[in-house]
Motif scaffolding. Structure first.
Motif, PDB file in Angstrom:
ATOM      1  N   THR A 317     -28.922  21.373 -13.033  1.00 31.22           N
ATOM      2  CA  THR A 317     -29.283  20.509 -14.141  1.00 31.22           C
ATOM      3  C   THR A 317     -28.022  20.012 -14.816  1.00 31.22           C
ATOM      4  O   THR A 317     -26.958  20.620 -14.713  1.00 31.22           O
ATOM      5  CB  THR A 317     -30.130  21.259 -15.177  1.00 31.22           C
ATOM      6  OG1 THR A 317     -29.436  22.440 -15.579  1.00 31.22           O
ATOM      7  CG2 THR A 317     -31.475  21.625 -14.605  1.00 31.22           C
ATOM      8  N   ALA A 318     -28.147  18.874 -15.514  1.00 33.45           N
ATOM      9  CA  ALA A 318     -26.997  18.312 -16.201  1.00 33.45           C
ATOM     10  C   ALA A 318     -26.549  19.239 -17.323  1.00 33.45           C
ATOM     11  O   ALA A 318     -27.362  19.855 -18.009  1.00 33.45           O
ATOM     12  CB  ALA A 318     -27.354  16.945 -16.787  1.00 33.45           C
ATOM     13  N   ALA A 319     -25.252  19.335 -17.526  1.00 35.19           N
ATOM     14  CA  ALA A 319     -24.725  20.159 -18.602  1.00 35.19           C
ATOM     15  C   ALA A 319     -25.099  19.577 -19.952  1.00 35.19           C
ATOM     16  O   ALA A 319     -25.257  18.369 -20.102  1.00 35.19           O
ATOM     17  CB  ALA A 319     -23.200  20.252 -18.486  1.00 35.19           C
ATOM     18  N   ALA A 320     -25.280  20.446 -20.939  1.00 35.35           N
ATOM     19  CA  ALA A 320     -25.621  19.975 -22.276  1.00 35.35           C
ATOM     20  C   ALA A 320     -24.481  19.152 -22.837  1.00 35.35           C
ATOM     21  O   ALA A 320     -23.320  19.414 -22.551  1.00 35.35           O
ATOM     22  CB  ALA A 320     -25.889  21.173 -23.183  1.00 35.35           C
ATOM     23  N   PRO A 321     -24.790  18.116 -23.633  1.00 36.38           N
ATOM     24  CA  PRO A 321     -23.739  17.275 -24.193  1.00 36.38           C
ATOM     25  C   PRO A 321     -22.724  18.111 -24.960  1.00 36.38           C
ATOM     26  O   PRO A 321     -23.061  18.964 -25.763  1.00 36.38           O
ATOM     27  CB  PRO A 321     -24.518  16.331 -25.136  1.00 36.38           C
ATOM     28  CG  PRO A 321     -25.904  16.315 -24.580  1.00 36.38           C
ATOM     29  CD  PRO A 321     -26.139  17.682 -24.032  1.00 36.38           C
ATOM     30  N   GLY A 322     -21.459  17.842 -24.661  1.00 37.19           N
ATOM     31  CA  GLY A 322     -20.390  18.499 -25.395  1.00 37.19           C
ATOM     32  C   GLY A 322     -19.940  19.817 -24.802  1.00 37.19           C
ATOM     33  O   GLY A 322     -18.967  20.395 -25.271  1.00 37.19           O
ATOM     34  N   THR A 323     -20.619  20.337 -23.763  1.00 37.87           N
ATOM     35  CA  THR A 323     -20.201  21.607 -23.195  1.00 37.87           C
ATOM     36  C   THR A 323     -19.120  21.402 -22.162  1.00 37.87           C
ATOM     37  O   THR A 323     -19.159  20.472 -21.366  1.00 37.87           O
ATOM     38  CB  THR A 323     -21.397  22.320 -22.531  1.00 37.87           C
ATOM     39  OG1 THR A 323     -21.911  21.480 -21.493  1.00 37.87           O
ATOM     40  CG2 THR A 323     -22.483  22.599 -23.536  1.00 37.87           C
ATOM     41  N   ALA A 324     -18.152  22.295 -22.174  1.00 39.04           N
ATOM     42  CA  ALA A 324     -17.059  22.297 -21.197  1.00 39.04           C
ATOM     43  C   ALA A 324     -16.392  20.939 -21.097  1.00 39.04           C
ATOM     44  O   ALA A 324     -16.013  20.500 -20.023  1.00 39.04           O
ATOM     45  CB  ALA A 324     -17.565  22.747 -19.817  1.00 39.04           C
ATOM     46  N   ALA A 325     -16.276  20.253 -22.195  1.00 37.90           N
ATOM     47  CA  ALA A 325     -15.641  18.935 -22.169  1.00 37.90           C
ATOM     48  C   ALA A 325     -14.140  19.090 -22.041  1.00 37.90           C
ATOM     49  O   ALA A 325     -13.537  19.940 -22.683  1.00 37.90           O
ATOM     50  CB  ALA A 325     -15.971  18.173 -23.455  1.00 37.90           C
ATOM     51  N   PRO A 326     -13.494  18.272 -21.196  1.00 34.53           N
ATOM     52  CA  PRO A 326     -12.045  18.340 -21.092  1.00 34.53           C
ATOM     53  C   PRO A 326     -11.393  17.996 -22.427  1.00 34.53           C
ATOM     54  O   PRO A 326     -11.982  17.363 -23.293  1.00 34.53           O
ATOM     55  CB  PRO A 326     -11.725  17.286 -20.015  1.00 34.53           C
ATOM     56  CG  PRO A 326     -13.004  17.100 -19.270  1.00 34.53           C
ATOM     57  CD  PRO A 326     -14.081  17.319 -20.282  1.00 34.53           C
ATOM     58  N   ALA A 327     -10.129  18.398 -22.555  1.00 36.48           N
ATOM     59  CA  ALA A 327      -9.465  18.279 -23.851  1.00 36.48           C
ATOM     60  C   ALA A 327      -9.041  16.850 -24.168  1.00 36.48           C
ATOM     61  O   ALA A 327      -9.231  16.373 -25.273  1.00 36.48           O
ATOM     62  CB  ALA A 327      -8.246  19.199 -23.877  1.00 36.48           C
ATOM     63  N   ALA A 328      -8.417  16.169 -23.214  1.00 42.05           N
ATOM     64  CA  ALA A 328      -7.877  14.837 -23.494  1.00 42.05           C
ATOM     65  C   ALA A 328      -8.988  13.805 -23.493  1.00 42.05           C
ATOM     66  O   ALA A 328     -10.086  14.040 -23.012  1.00 42.05           O
ATOM     67  CB  ALA A 328      -6.813  14.484 -22.458  1.00 42.05           C
ATOM     68  N   ASP A 329      -8.697  12.605 -24.034  1.00 42.28           N
ATOM     69  CA  ASP A 329      -9.715  11.571 -24.140  1.00 42.28           C
ATOM     70  C   ASP A 329      -9.787  10.721 -22.884  1.00 42.28           C
ATOM     71  O   ASP A 329     -10.848  10.480 -22.340  1.00 42.28           O
ATOM     72  CB  ASP A 329      -9.440  10.679 -25.354  1.00 42.28           C
ATOM     73  CG  ASP A 329      -9.709  11.416 -26.661  1.00 42.28           C
ATOM     74  OD1 ASP A 329      -9.026  11.126 -27.638  1.00 42.28           O
ATOM     75  OD2 ASP A 329     -10.597  12.290 -26.660  1.00 42.28           O
ATOM     76  N   ARG A 330      -8.659  10.225 -22.420  1.00 38.79           N
ATOM     77  CA  ARG A 330      -8.666   9.319 -21.264  1.00 38.79           C
ATOM     78  C   ARG A 330      -7.395   9.509 -20.460  1.00 38.79           C
ATOM     79  O   ARG A 330      -6.326   9.748 -21.008  1.00 38.79           O
ATOM     80  CB  ARG A 330      -8.763   7.863 -21.708  1.00 38.79           C
ATOM     81  CG  ARG A 330      -8.945   6.875 -20.539  1.00 38.79           C
ATOM     82  CD  ARG A 330      -9.070   5.455 -21.052  1.00 38.79           C
ATOM     83  NE  ARG A 330     -10.082   5.401 -22.113  1.00 38.79           N
ATOM     84  CZ  ARG A 330     -10.106   4.444 -23.038  1.00 38.79           C
ATOM     85  NH1 ARG A 330      -9.208   3.500 -23.047  1.00 38.79           N
ATOM     86  NH2 ARG A 330     -11.057   4.463 -23.973  1.00 38.79           N
ATOM     87  N   ALA A 331      -7.530   9.395 -19.141  1.00 39.65           N
ATOM     88  CA  ALA A 331      -6.380   9.515 -18.255  1.00 39.65           C
ATOM     89  C   ALA A 331      -6.524   8.534 -17.111  1.00 39.65           C
ATOM     90  O   ALA A 331      -7.623   8.092 -16.789  1.00 39.65           O
ATOM     91  CB  ALA A 331      -6.246  10.945 -17.720  1.00 39.65           C
ATOM     92  N   VAL A 332      -5.391   8.209 -16.506  1.00 38.46           N
ATOM     93  CA  VAL A 332      -5.354   7.357 -15.326  1.00 38.46           C
ATOM     94  C   VAL A 332      -4.876   8.199 -14.152  1.00 38.46           C
ATOM     95  O   VAL A 332      -3.892   8.923 -14.256  1.00 38.46           O
ATOM     96  CB  VAL A 332      -4.415   6.151 -15.525  1.00 38.46           C
ATOM     97  CG1 VAL A 332      -4.367   5.297 -14.259  1.00 38.46           C
ATOM     98  CG2 VAL A 332      -4.852   5.317 -16.720  1.00 38.46           C
ATOM     99  N   VAL A 333      -5.594   8.125 -13.049  1.00 37.10           N
ATOM    100  CA  VAL A 333      -5.215   8.812 -11.812  1.00 37.10           C
ATOM    101  C   VAL A 333      -4.783   7.759 -10.805  1.00 37.10           C
ATOM    102  O   VAL A 333      -5.557   6.838 -10.493  1.00 37.10           O
ATOM    103  CB  VAL A 333      -6.372   9.653 -11.249  1.00 37.10           C
ATOM    104  CG1 VAL A 333      -5.989  10.265  -9.904  1.00 37.10           C
ATOM    105  CG2 VAL A 333      -6.771  10.750 -12.237  1.00 37.10           C
ATOM    106  N   CYS A 334      -3.559   7.858 -10.313  1.00 41.10           N
ATOM    107  CA  CYS A 334      -2.997   6.875  -9.368  1.00 41.10           C
ATOM    108  C   CYS A 334      -2.709   7.541  -8.035  1.00 41.10           C
ATOM    109  O   CYS A 334      -2.119   8.625  -7.993  1.00 41.10           O
ATOM    110  CB  CYS A 334      -1.685   6.299  -9.900  1.00 41.10           C
ATOM    111  SG  CYS A 334      -1.814   5.313 -11.382  1.00 41.10           S
ATOM    112  N   VAL A 335      -3.102   6.886  -6.944  1.00 38.59           N
ATOM    113  CA  VAL A 335      -2.721   7.320  -5.600  1.00 38.59           C
ATOM    114  C   VAL A 335      -1.577   6.431  -5.141  1.00 38.59           C
ATOM    115  O   VAL A 335      -1.690   5.198  -5.157  1.00 38.59           O
ATOM    116  CB  VAL A 335      -3.899   7.217  -4.620  1.00 38.59           C
ATOM    117  CG1 VAL A 335      -3.481   7.734  -3.240  1.00 38.59           C
ATOM    118  CG2 VAL A 335      -5.102   7.981  -5.133  1.00 38.59           C
TER     119      VAL A 335
END
Length: 546
Positions: A317-335
């Motif tokens: 089931t989907a995790a409850a809102p706000g649980t185990a949320a990562p710390a940072a707000d936004r990131a860019v992943v580049c290959v």
């Protein structure tokens, strides 16, 4: 023209299946309502076939003692699928491939007719039914059986005739699945696993017939409406006696090293703990899949049977809102294809993944990079058109964990640099994605490389060792000197105008080439800026024009 069923055909089948599953993945996910409406069937099938493809690629790169037959290639494909199988559908697909491989390997080497494939499809369907503890009609098992039935009935002179008949039979069976399973009828969709199997069989048909795979081969009668995970009446409610498996339950998957005679007892134990039980494999290696509200005992049962490894426990089931949320707000992943460009992206604050030319990153590698970024919002820049499907699958995995992910379809590192340059975390997510997508789309990309073999190109025949200049992925210049090809390529790219030229030098490319190209820009294009990076990638030169 029909193609022989040889090792090359098996490799071609696997590659086409991977590409088409990548194309159809999101649509298959959207119609996934059984056995759990968790919208991941297409992704799981893609990941399973990706593992099969990687096994075939690795085997092709190893020095061999002879020419492999179709049985050898099919065994490698099936083994790769077994060790990388994901979800209920992927595990069943692995068993289908294993059944086919067993029959193809048993066929006489001089039997190039249709019968080995006919027998292989029957063996695949039979072994898949045997692997599932409680087979349900209206699923990919039904589609597999219908494919084998159609193959048995088909008059055939060539394996391609068998593949075509099996594919047609599978399509007909898929269309009938809503009449066999109430969950599908209520949602007005066909079975997602069966839909994926039709994609795989269509790829087999394409590989043996020599035609291109169908662009719209099948798929649902519609999308499930108003369907939520774990609601009363959902197919996720599980079998009687397994309350809580769908609501707050877990999917447990692991590889198991165990004797064949230990598996029946394991099957009985796991069957009492949960549902959707599938155990596939043999000869000492098994892939175990079960849905259960008691993941600990499910793993302990594997320990009693043998040695479980690669253990995966995922909440259904989907995790409850706000649980185990990562710390940072936004990131860019580049290959990026080289350490220099990867370091440049890291300096700009992005999570960089360096791609090995001999082993492009797979879905798991991209998913791991997303996890390392540790953010609620992720912008993924694959920077290679060949990584699009893997990137989309990795993004879907992250979304199921509650992470918001956007994949910008960058086809070159210079497009990725352009997108990264305009990234602004303070903007709203959608606005940032639009700005980065616009910057990437406004960047033409070129590459100077060396031909590895004789081949046809859009501008004529090239020979091994020729220097090639590519614009937006197509060969535009063929020459003998890197400097001359680079100068010609840059002239062509600037003919439509531009404001900024980006030059990325390869590991062994002299700095003098960049100096020459910078002078060329200054002489002929006033007001156009030039930036130079040492990318340390394999290609001698990458060019971007914004």
């Amino acid at each position: 023209m029909p193609q022989p069923l040889d090792a090359a055909a098996v490799r071609r089948w696997c590659r086409i299946a991977l590409d088409t599953l990548g194309r159809d993945r999101a649509e298959i996910d959207a119609i996934n309502v059984f056995p759990v409406p968790d919208a991941d069937t297409g992704t799981n099938l893609y990941l399973t076939m990706e593992s099969a493809d990687r096994a075939l690629t690795a085997a092709a790169q190893e020095p061999g003692t002879g020419t492999p037959g179709p049985g050898d290639a099919a065994r490698t494909m099936a083994h790769g699928a077994l060790i990388g199988a994901r979800g209920n559908s992927g595990t069943i697909l692995a068993q289908l491939l294993r059944g086919m491989a067993q029959e193809l390997a048993a066929a006489p080497a001089d039997d190039t007719g249709p019968e080995p494939l006919r027998r292989a499809l029957r063996r695949a369907a039979t072994s898949a039914y045997e692997a599932v503890s409680h087979p349900v009609e209206g699923t990919m098992l039904t589609v597999a059986a219908a494919a084998a039935d159609a193959a048995d009935r088909a008059p055939a002179r060539h394996p391609a005739d068998i593949a075509a008949a099996a594919c047609a039979g599978a399509r007909t069976a898929l269309a009938a699945t809503p009449g066999q399973l109430d969950a599908l009828a209520r949602a007005q969709v066909v079975d997602a696993g069966g839909s994926g199997l039709v994609t795989v069989l269509d790829a087999l048909d394409a590989a043996l017939s020599g035609r291109a795979p169908d662009t719209l081969p099948h798929h649902g009668l519609g999308r499930p409406a108003g369907h939520r995970r774990g609601t009363p009446g959902d197919p996720a409610a599980g079998h009687p006696g397994h309350e809580g498996c769908a609501g707050g339950g877990y999917e447990v998957i692991y590889l198991l090293d165990a004797r064949d005679d230990a598996v029946p007892a394991l099957r009985r134990t796991l069957d009492a703990l949960g549902d959707s039980l599938v155990i596939v494999g043999g000869d000492g290696l098994w892939n175990v899949h079960v849905h259960t509200s008691r993941p600990g005992p499910a793993v302990e049962a594997g320990i009693e049977a043998g040695r479980p490894h690669r253990i995966s426990i995922t909440q259904l089931t989907a995790a409850a809102p706000g649980t185990a949320a990562p710390a940072a707000d936004r990131a860019v992943v580049c290959v990026m294809p080289g350490d220099g460009l990867a370091a440049l992206c890291a300096e700009a604050g992005a999570t960089a993944l360096t791609a090995d030319p001999a082993r492009p990153p797979a879905t798991d590698d991209l998913a791991a990079a997303i996890d390392r970024a540790g953010s609620r919002e992720i912008v993924l820049l694959p920077n290679d058109g060949a990584l699009w499907h893997a990137s989309a699958a990795a993004a879907e995995q992250a979304r199921q964990r509650g992470v918001r992910v956007a994949v910008i379809p960058t086809r070159s590192p210079v497009q990725g640099l352009a997108a990264l340059a305009v990234h602004a975390a303070e903007r709203r997510f959608d606005e940032d994605v639009v700005a980065m997508t616009s910057a990437a789309g406004a960047t033409r990309f070129g590459e100077v490389t060396v031909a590895e073999r004789e081949s046809w190109t859009t501008v004529g025949i090239c020979q091994a060792g020729d220097v090639l200049g590519l614009i937006d992925g197509d060969v535009a210049v063929i020459g003998s000197a890197t400097e001359d090809v680079a100068a010609d390529l840059l002239t062509r790219m600037l003919s439509a105008g531009g404001e900024l030229v980006t030059l990325v030098l390869g590991d062994d490319t002299p700095a003098a080439l960049a100096d020459r190209l910078e002078r060329q820009v200054r002489r002929g294009h006033l007001g156009v800026d030039t930036v130079v990076y040492r990318g340390r990638q394999a290609a001698p030169l990458l060019i971007g024009v914004e």
